[in-house]
Structures are given as structure tokens and as C-alpha cells.
Design a protein around this motif. Structure first.
Motif, PDB file in Angstrom:
ATOM      1  N   ILE A 177     -10.043 -37.216   5.846  1.00  0.00           N
ATOM      2  CA  ILE A 177     -10.091 -35.785   6.101  1.00  0.00           C
ATOM      3  C   ILE A 177      -9.029 -35.404   7.134  1.00  0.00           C
ATOM      4  O   ILE A 177      -8.832 -36.095   8.141  1.00  0.00           O
ATOM      5  CB  ILE A 177     -11.492 -35.364   6.593  1.00  0.00           C
ATOM      6  N   HIS A 178      -8.343 -34.316   6.876  1.00  0.00           N
ATOM      7  CA  HIS A 178      -7.251 -33.837   7.733  1.00  0.00           C
ATOM      8  C   HIS A 178      -7.764 -33.561   9.157  1.00  0.00           C
ATOM      9  O   HIS A 178      -8.863 -33.032   9.331  1.00  0.00           O
ATOM     10  CB  HIS A 178      -6.686 -32.552   7.133  1.00  0.00           C
ATOM     11  N   PRO A 179      -6.990 -33.919  10.172  1.00  0.00           N
ATOM     12  CA  PRO A 179      -7.421 -33.682  11.567  1.00  0.00           C
ATOM     13  C   PRO A 179      -7.771 -32.224  11.841  1.00  0.00           C
ATOM     14  O   PRO A 179      -8.701 -31.938  12.605  1.00  0.00           O
ATOM     15  CB  PRO A 179      -6.199 -34.134  12.390  1.00  0.00           C
ATOM     16  N   ASP A 180      -7.014 -31.277  11.257  1.00  0.00           N
ATOM     17  CA  ASP A 180      -7.327 -29.857  11.479  1.00  0.00           C
ATOM     18  C   ASP A 180      -8.683 -29.496  10.902  1.00  0.00           C
ATOM     19  O   ASP A 180      -9.445 -28.706  11.482  1.00  0.00           O
ATOM     20  CB  ASP A 180      -6.243 -28.976  10.862  1.00  0.00           C
ATOM     21  N   VAL A 181      -9.002 -30.061   9.740  1.00  0.00           N
ATOM     22  CA  VAL A 181     -10.314 -29.810   9.133  1.00  0.00           C
ATOM     23  C   VAL A 181     -11.409 -30.431   9.993  1.00  0.00           C
ATOM     24  O   VAL A 181     -12.462 -29.831  10.225  1.00  0.00           O
ATOM     25  CB  VAL A 181     -10.363 -30.373   7.692  1.00  0.00           C
ATOM     26  N   MET A 182     -11.160 -31.646  10.494  1.00  0.00           N
ATOM     27  CA  MET A 182     -12.129 -32.300  11.377  1.00  0.00           C
ATOM     28  C   MET A 182     -12.372 -31.455  12.622  1.00  0.00           C
ATOM     29  O   MET A 182     -13.518 -31.343  13.099  1.00  0.00           O
ATOM     30  CB  MET A 182     -11.620 -33.683  11.771  1.00  0.00           C
ATOM     31  N   GLU A 183     -11.330 -30.829  13.123  1.00  0.00           N
ATOM     32  CA  GLU A 183     -11.484 -29.974  14.294  1.00  0.00           C
ATOM     33  C   GLU A 183     -12.320 -28.739  13.958  1.00  0.00           C
ATOM     34  O   GLU A 183     -13.140 -28.284  14.752  1.00  0.00           O
ATOM     35  CB  GLU A 183     -10.102 -29.557  14.816  1.00  0.00           C
TER      36      GLU A 183
ATOM     37  N   LEU B  10     -11.953 -25.634   5.376  1.00  0.00           N
ATOM     38  CA  LEU B  10     -11.398 -26.736   4.569  1.00  0.00           C
ATOM     39  C   LEU B  10      -9.897 -26.577   4.320  1.00  0.00           C
ATOM     40  O   LEU B  10      -9.299 -27.384   3.617  1.00  0.00           O
ATOM     41  CB  LEU B  10     -12.128 -26.815   3.231  1.00  0.00           C
ATOM     42  N   LYS B  11      -9.313 -25.487   4.842  1.00  0.00           N
ATOM     43  CA  LYS B  11      -7.881 -25.214   4.690  1.00  0.00           C
ATOM     44  C   LYS B  11      -7.488 -25.032   3.215  1.00  0.00           C
ATOM     45  O   LYS B  11      -6.420 -25.488   2.781  1.00  0.00           O
ATOM     46  CB  LYS B  11      -7.039 -26.333   5.315  1.00  0.00           C
ATOM     47  N   VAL B  12      -8.333 -24.357   2.460  1.00  0.00           N
ATOM     48  CA  VAL B  12      -8.035 -24.105   1.054  1.00  0.00           C
ATOM     49  C   VAL B  12      -6.960 -23.019   0.971  1.00  0.00           C
ATOM     50  O   VAL B  12      -7.121 -21.945   1.567  1.00  0.00           O
ATOM     51  CB  VAL B  12      -9.297 -23.645   0.287  1.00  0.00           C
ATOM     52  N   PRO B  13      -5.868 -23.249   0.268  1.00  0.00           N
ATOM     53  CA  PRO B  13      -4.832 -22.209   0.126  1.00  0.00           C
ATOM     54  C   PRO B  13      -5.422 -20.943  -0.493  1.00  0.00           C
ATOM     55  O   PRO B  13      -6.359 -21.000  -1.295  1.00  0.00           O
ATOM     56  CB  PRO B  13      -3.801 -22.855  -0.805  1.00  0.00           C
TER      57      PRO B  13
END
Length: 800
Positions: free
Chosen positions: A667-673, A532-535
Motif C-alpha cells: 500500500i502506498h505511503p500516502d494511502v497509509m497516512e 485510496l488516491k483514486v484518480p
């Protein structure tokens, strides 16, 4: 728990049938699973004495025996070579039946007549595990004092009925013959014949001078430890009657000392253990927690790893037993043992259960310790074992013994409230009847200062309150004797709270709008935060880790609904679903600090997701606005914002009354990937359900229909792209005051007539007064004031 009836009848004067016994015990709370009848096939087998042995004249491997059966002397041919003149044997007479229903008659064997058969242990239905090797391969040789001519079934108790009970975990006292006998005595109101007792004195002596020193280093795990010394031990098979009783209980005989410990455990419910005293270093017994890296080879030959929460019995060199589970091979009682240290102890049930489960060992001892045993039983069991050891000539008991008992357990005292018990049961049982039932169950009853008190014996740890006493009275009085009565108190109707009703209304609204409700796991994988790209410094990563997870995929408690929602979207896409509209109402778990010092906060959230070709951000925004409308929350603000899992520039925070209520966005493309959905667009909203319910208007206010006409005016202004339409609408309402009834945005235009970096916003304004018809002058003045204020505040211009 298997209970042989003949053994049971030594302690209770029961004369009824086994079937009645099983039925009544089941009805009084001790559930009977099965009744097994053993030894019924065996008939006409008696004890005989060998008078003469000679070889068969026509067969070298056969012997011809003359056997006295009191009634007559028989000639019997046998292939067994472990008999001699004077031996007492089991003789199957002509016409007899042995185990398995096999009939025995007169046979001609190699030209000689054989009148019956000499029996082995297995032919009598006995387990030969505890017998000498020659008896395992040959005939069963009976003790020299066995009476010639007596029926073998009477001498060894071959025929019996074994009742198997399915006992509840709270009735640890019933995991013994005496415990079931106590229940039978109470159920049938017959005398209990139990003579075991103690001196009543708590000695608190940790040493037998010069012989053994007991040290309990873990008093929280060991409530009592008794050590007794038996000298001049002679290891041999135990008597056949003892072996038979153990076999009927499902325990294999080993030798006289081990069999006595098992016999007492089955009889009284207290596990015992025998150590070879000479194998203990300096006669030391240390009850302690295990140490990291320690190992022990147990009696089953397996090397066991010891952890720091394992309770062990040790000497000065190291562990010699897993407390309450299994002894060690290094102190095993063998044929060479001459001195025995007998352990009768009380260990903490939960700790024994964890050890047994971790090691995959389930013994009769651990089974009883897990349920909880009366510490005061340890002395009774030790005395009983010593009595049997001397009675069977297995050794000489040293009079002095060690007894470490730090916190003595005393009987519990509870008040007997007759009226309350009758009200609870719907009965009218007299006090005298209640007292009689309690005394039949082994409880004391005392009157003091006009009150009646029940003295609960320490073996009934399950009785702790008035309801427990009521249950005891009810089951012995007879559940079938309890009348059918209506509840005496006024029943109340269960209703949903206001918050529950609002939550249901939200779910119904979403369902009406075509959304399907989902449920996902409260436990997620730690890798979800990376996906989820959580910091790394974000509070969402502060998740509670489980101590005993089912696996890494479900090892932390969720702090967001996003992972579960995206997993469901991915699953549906994999199933070729083209229309995905889902929502979930669930809790997230937010700890105040890690490691935990108090339970985490459980916060209820609502998550929504859509994944459809024609649907976009604004569709989902409309759904969220429908939720706010249902809750009667006015003027929620959607402000451009950033969120770790959402697309920058396509994300908004949602605020109500100045508080952030959630986020909405693509939803962010990186998260979708990361979720293997890079070719799709998913729009998600995650809202604070608790905040929404707090802000919801619970009262509905009505107002009369307008009596005076409304007037509408439009305006279109050009502002910079960074200006939010919502901010302009809020400013219009502020300037318009009470005369402005409504404002709506109906057009957004970008084109050649509009400067680059700007946009045109067209609004429709409705004016109305409650007490009069507005004049054109009033409307025009107010409309001009609003335009002037908006242009000044947002640096805009009217669109021509």
C-alpha cells in the motif's frame, strides 16, 4: 384494533363466551392480544331525576338534592353546581360501587344525611373530553329522555369486554368492527347482520352544481373521492353511547360531526374527514401533489412542511389537509360551523405511509390507508355517516353529491381447483365444504362450463391466487383439523454448485495458511476514494449513491474491497495486534452508467492483506500462487505494473490466460497516512474471483509415474534489471518443448561480479522423455538450444 363486544354483536349473532371468542378467532388467523373487562366495578348506579334543589343550611358550597330513582326518592348532598330541577343524573345508591371499586353508603354531611352520591363522568369510568365544560367540572347530565330507574350500565354500555387484535398488514378489511364481525361469522358459522349497501351504480359526477367542484389532479394517488354537503349543522356533544364506544376503541370524543366520522371509520374501516365548507375558497376541492415551499398548520397546531411527493387536499388558495393523514386548522369544524363538506376518499397506501413517516404523524386514518382500503367502501361509509348525521339531528344532508372514481375496481374471479387445494393442504375436503367456507367469508361461487369460480369481493385485495384460497379454507376449516401428512412430491437434496465448492476450497486453503476471514459493509463513504488516491476519471469512482443512507459514512455502494480491508487492518493495529493476516470474499457493485437505468453488475472479488514485521511482498505472492495451485491454474503471470493505491515499484498485475485477474502490492505511503498507519507496511492483493473460477480446471487428469530417469541441468544468465524472470521461464518452456519437464528459478544474484544495472538469474531445468531414456547428446543439444535462444531473446550472457 380494539373491538367492544357489545358493538360487535350488533353485526354478528354470537352468543358464546368472550374467552371462546378470543381463542377461536386467534386460531382462524385474527390474533387476539388481550381481553379487557371494563365497568365491572360499577354496581347499583341508576338514572335519577332531580325533583328539587336547595342550598345546604350549614355549608354554602353544598347543595341538597331530592332525586327520584323510581323505587324511592333520595336526599343526596353534592358539591356540584351544574344541576337544576328536571335534570337526569347518574345516582349511586347506598351500597353502590363506582369506578375504581369505591363503595358508596349513607353519610352525614354537615348535619344532614346524604343517601348515596350523584356521579360525574370520571366516576363512571368515562372520558370527559367530549363533554361540555360544566360537565367536566361537575356532574354528568343525561339526556332528557333517559329512563328513570334504569341501570346506568345498560343505558351507556359501561360494562363491556374489549378484545384487542394484533392484525397482519395484509388484512386491511379487518381494521373495523364489521371486518371482525365478518371473521367471527365465518369462524363460528353464525349469521352476519350487515345491512350497509350501495346502489351499485358508479355515478362519476365531479360537481354539485353551485356548491362544490372536485378536481383530482393526481389520479395515481387518489383512486376515488366522494364529497357530500351537510347544511344546517348544529355542533354539540355526541350521544353518550357513541362517546362510550369511541372511548373503548381508544378514540377521544370531540363533537357530534367529528365523532360520527370516527364512529364510521371504526365501524366500517373507511376514514372520513369533515371540512368547514364556508372556509373553503369557492367550494373547491383539489386533490393534488404538494408544491415546493407550501406549508400547512394541521389540527394538532403544528406547522408542517409539504414536499412535492405529499398528497394534499387543497382549495384554490392552497392546502387544507394532508390527504389521509390529518386535516388543516384552516378548515377545522368548530362550534360556529354551519355547513360541512364530508370527504370519503381512497388514497394510495404507500404514499400515505411515506407522508406519515416523514412528518412523524400516525393517525387512525393513516394506519388504515397504509394497509390499503377497498375503493368501493367509500360510498358505503359516506351513506352511513349521512344516515347517522340525520338520525342524531346534527344536520341536513344534501341529496346530490360528487363522486370521482376514474378506474372502477371490480371483484376478482379465480378458479376453484379442489384437487390442487387438497394436495396442498394434505386433506380430503369436499367441494361442498369448500364452497360453504368461501360463502361464509363473503365470497361468491359460480359454476361455468364445468369449472367452478370464486368471486373475490373487492374488500379482500389480499386474495390473488389459488394458494390464497387454500389458506382461507384451511384457517376456517381449522388448522387443528388438518391431518399430519408427508410431502407428496419427491424431495431433492440441496448441493453446492461447482463454483461454490471451489470458493469454499479457496477459503479453507487461506484458513489453513493462517488467514482469518472478515466481512465488511457493502456501503462505504465517498471519502474512501480520496483516501485510496483514486484518480477522478477512474471507473472505481463511479459508485451508486443510496437514496436513503443511514449516514454519510455508508452512502455509496463499494466498487473495491480495499477500503474495508484497510479499515479492518487499522482496527486490529489499534488493538495492538502484531500478526494480521486477513481475507474477504465479497461483491463490488459496478454500474454501466450513472444515473442508473438498470441494476449495477455485482462482481465477486477476493481481497487479502498481511501486516507483519517479517512478512513482505513475496510472502503474499506465495499465498496468491497457493490459490492458483488449488484452482489448478497454470502459469499465472506477475508483471510489474501501477495501481492507484499501491507503492510504485512494489506493485504487480496478475494475469491469467491474457486477462487481468487482479493486483498485488504494498500500500502506498500516502494511502497509509490517510488511514493513520504511516509507520506500518501493509501488503494487499485484490483478485477477480469470478475470473479465477472461470479459469479453474474442474477436471483432474492423472498420468502414470515416470518409467524413465530424469536429467537435470543448471544455467545462470546475466540480464538487465528490467527483464522479468517470469518472461525468461516462459521462453525456456516454449523452446524446451515436451522434453522439458520442469524449470525453476533458484537464485537471484547482484554483486561485484555483475555489472551495474544487471542481475544474475540461475535456473534448474529437468529433462525427461515419456517413452525412453534420454541420451547425454540429446540433453546437451536441447540445453544448448535453450541457452542460445534465451541469450538472443533477452540480450543476456552466461555467467562464468
Amino acid at each position: 384494533m380494539r373491538v367492544p363486544m357489545k358493538w360487535l354483536k350488533e353485526f354478528v349473532d354470537y352468543k358464546g363466551s368472550v374467552e371462546e371468542f378470543a381463542e377461536k378467532l386467534t386460531m382462524s388467523g385474527s390474533s387476539v392480544e388481550t381481553v379487557e373487562y371494563v365497568g365491572r366495578d360499577i354496581k347499583n348506579v341508576v338514572i335519577g331525576e332531580v325533583l328539587e334543589i336547595k342550598r345546604h343550611p350549614h355549608a354554602e358550597k353544598l347543595l341538597v338534592a331530592k332525586v327520584d330513582t323510581k323505587e324511592r326518592v333520595l336526599q343526596i348532598i353534592t358539591g356540584a353546581h351544574n344541576i337544576k330541577k328536571g335534570d337526569k343524573v347518574a345516582v349511586a345508591l347506598p351500597g353502590a360501587t363506582i369506578e375504581g371499586g369505591k363503595k358508596i353508603g349513607v353519610q352525614n354531611i354537615k348535619g344532614m344525611e346524604s343517601e348515596g352520591m350523584l356521579c360525574s363522568a370520571k366516576e363512571l369510568g368515562l372520558d370527559d373530553h367530549g363533554l361540555p365544560e360544566d360537565m367536566k367540572k361537575g356532574l354528568l347530565i343525561l339526556p332528557k329522555d333517559a329512563p328513570v330507574g334504569k341501570d346506568i350500565k345498560e343505558y351507556i354500555e359501561l360494562e363491556d369486554a374489549v378484545v384487542e387484535f394484533e392484525l397482519t398488514p395484509n388484512r386491511a378489511d379487518c381494521f373495523s368492527i364489521v371486518g371482525i364481525a365478518r371473521e367471527a361469522a365465518a369462524t363460528f358459522n353464525v349469521p352476519l347482520k350487515v345491512s350497509f349497501s350501495t346502489s351499485g351504480e358508479i355515478r362519476q359526477i365531479d360537481e354539485i352544481f353551485g356548491k362544490v367542484k372536485v378536481t383530482v389532479e393526481a389520479p395515481d394517488l387518489c383512486k376515488r373521492y366522494i364529497a357530500r354537503i351537510i347544511e344546517d349543522v348544529k355542533i354539540e356533544p355526541s350521544p353518550l353511547w357513541m362517546q362510550r364506544r369511541l372511548q373503548l376503541c381508544g378514540i377521544r370524543p370531540i363533537n357530534n360531526i367529528v365523532d360520527i366520522t370516527n364512529y364510521v371509520m371504526m365501524e366500517l374501516g373507511q376514514p372520513l374527514h369533515a371540512f368547514d365548507y364556508d372556509k373553503l375558497t369557492d367550494g373547491s376541492i383539489i386533490v393534488r401533489r404538494g408544491k415546493k415551499g407550501e406549508k400547512l398548520v394541521t389540527l394538532d397546531g403544528q406547522e408542517r412542511e409539504i414536499t412535492e411527493d405529499t398528497l394534499v387536499i387543497a382549495d384554490k388558495k392552497g392546502p387544507v389537509a394532508l390527504a389521509g393523514v390529518m386535516g388543516g386548522e384552516n378548515t377545522e369544524v368548530t362550534e360556529k360551523t354551519r355547513t360541512v363538506l364530508l370527504e370519503s376518499a381512497n388514497f394510495l397506501g404507500p404514499n400515505i405511509r411515506r407522508t406519515a413517516k416523514r412528518l412523524g404523524i400516525r393517525t387512525e386514518a393513516s394506519l388504515r390507508y397504509e394497509k390499503g382500503i377497498d375503493p368501493n367502501l367509500a360510498e358505503i361509509a359516506a351513506e352511513r355517516a349521512c344516515e347517522l348525521i340525520e338520525k342524531l339531528g346534527a344536520g341536513r344532508v344534501v341529496k346530490e353529491y360528487a363522486d370521482v372514481y376514474p378506474e372502477v375496481v371490480r371483484p376478482r374471479r379465480l378458479q376453484l381447483r379442489v384437487d390442487k387445494i387438497n394436495a396442498l393442504l394434505g386433506t380430503d375436503i369436499s367441494k361442498e365444504c369448500m364452497v360453504g367456507i368461501l360463502r361464509r367469508l363473503g365470497m361468491g361461487v359460480e359454476d361455468e362450463d364445468g369449472k367452478t369460480f370464486v368471486i373475490v369481493p373487492t374488500f379482500r385485495a389480499d386474495i390473488a391466487q389459488q394458494a390464497d384460497i387454500a389458506e382461507e379454507i384451511a384457517r376456517i376449516y381449522g388448522y387443528d383439523n388438518l391431518p399430519s401428512t408427508l410431502p407428496g412430491s419427491i424431495a431433492t437434496c440441496g448441493v453446492l454448485s461447482k463454483r461454490q465448492k471451489l470458493e469454499d476450497e479457496i477459503k479453507k486453503t487461506l484458513s489453513d495458511l493462517g488467514f482469518s476471514e472478515i466481512y465488511t459493509y457493502s456501503f462505504i463513504s465517498p471519502s474512501a476514494f480520496d483516501k485510496l488516491k483514486v484518480p477522478f476519471d477512474h471507473e472505481v469512482r463511479n459508485a451508486v449513491r443510496l437514496l436513503n443512507p443511514l449516514g454519510e459514512e455508508h452512502s455509496v455502494m463499494r466498487t473495491t474491497l480495499l477500503d474495508g480491508i484497510l479499515q479492518v487492518v487499522k482496527f486490529n493495529l489499534n488493538q495492538k495486534q502484531k500478526r494480521i493476516r486477513i481475507f474477504e470474499v465479497g461483491k463490488v457493485f459496478l454500474p454501466k452508467e450513472l444515473p442508473l437505468k438498470e441494476l449495477p453488475r455485482e462482481k465477486k472479488m477476493i481481497g487479502l492483506a498481511v501486516c507483519e514485521e517479517k512478512l513482505d511482498f513475496y510472502y503474499l505472492k506465495g499465498i496468491v500462487e497457493a490459490i492458483f495451485s488449488k484452482l489448478k491454474i497454470d502459469n499465472p503471470k506477475f508483471n510489474p505494473d501501477r495501481h492507484f493505491a499501491f507503492h510504485p515499484g512494489r506493485t504487480a498485475s496478475i494475469s491469467v490466460g491474457g486477462e487481468i485477474a487482479g493486483y498485488i502490492g504494498e500500500i502506498h505511503p500516502d494511502v497509509m497516512e490517510n488511514y493513520d498507519m504511516e509507520d506500518k507496511r501493509v501488503y494487499v492483493a485484490e483478485l477477480d474471483m469470478e475470473l479465477l473460477l472461470d479459469k479453474a480446471a474442474t477436471e483432474v487428469k492423472y498420468q502414470p509415474l515416470p518409467r524413465f530417469p530424469a536429467a537435470e541441468r543448471d544455467m545462470a544468465i546475466v540480464v538487465k534489471e528490467s527483464v522479468a524472470a517470469g518472461d525468461i521461464m516462459e521462453a525456456i518452456r516454449e523452446i524446451g518443448g515436451e522434453l522439458l519437464e520442469n524449470v525453476e528459478l533458484f537464485d537471484i544474484y547482484r554483486g561485484e561480479q555483475i555489472p551495474r544495472g544487471c542481475k544474475s538469474l540461475a535456473f534448474s531445468l529437468t529433462y525427461r522423455a515419456k517413452d525412453r531414456t534420454l541420451t547425454d547428446e540429446e540433453i546437451n543439444d536441447l540445453h544448448a538450444k535453450i541457452i542460445e535462444g534465451i541469450l538472443e531473446r533477452f540480450d543476456g550472457r552466461l555467467r562464468e
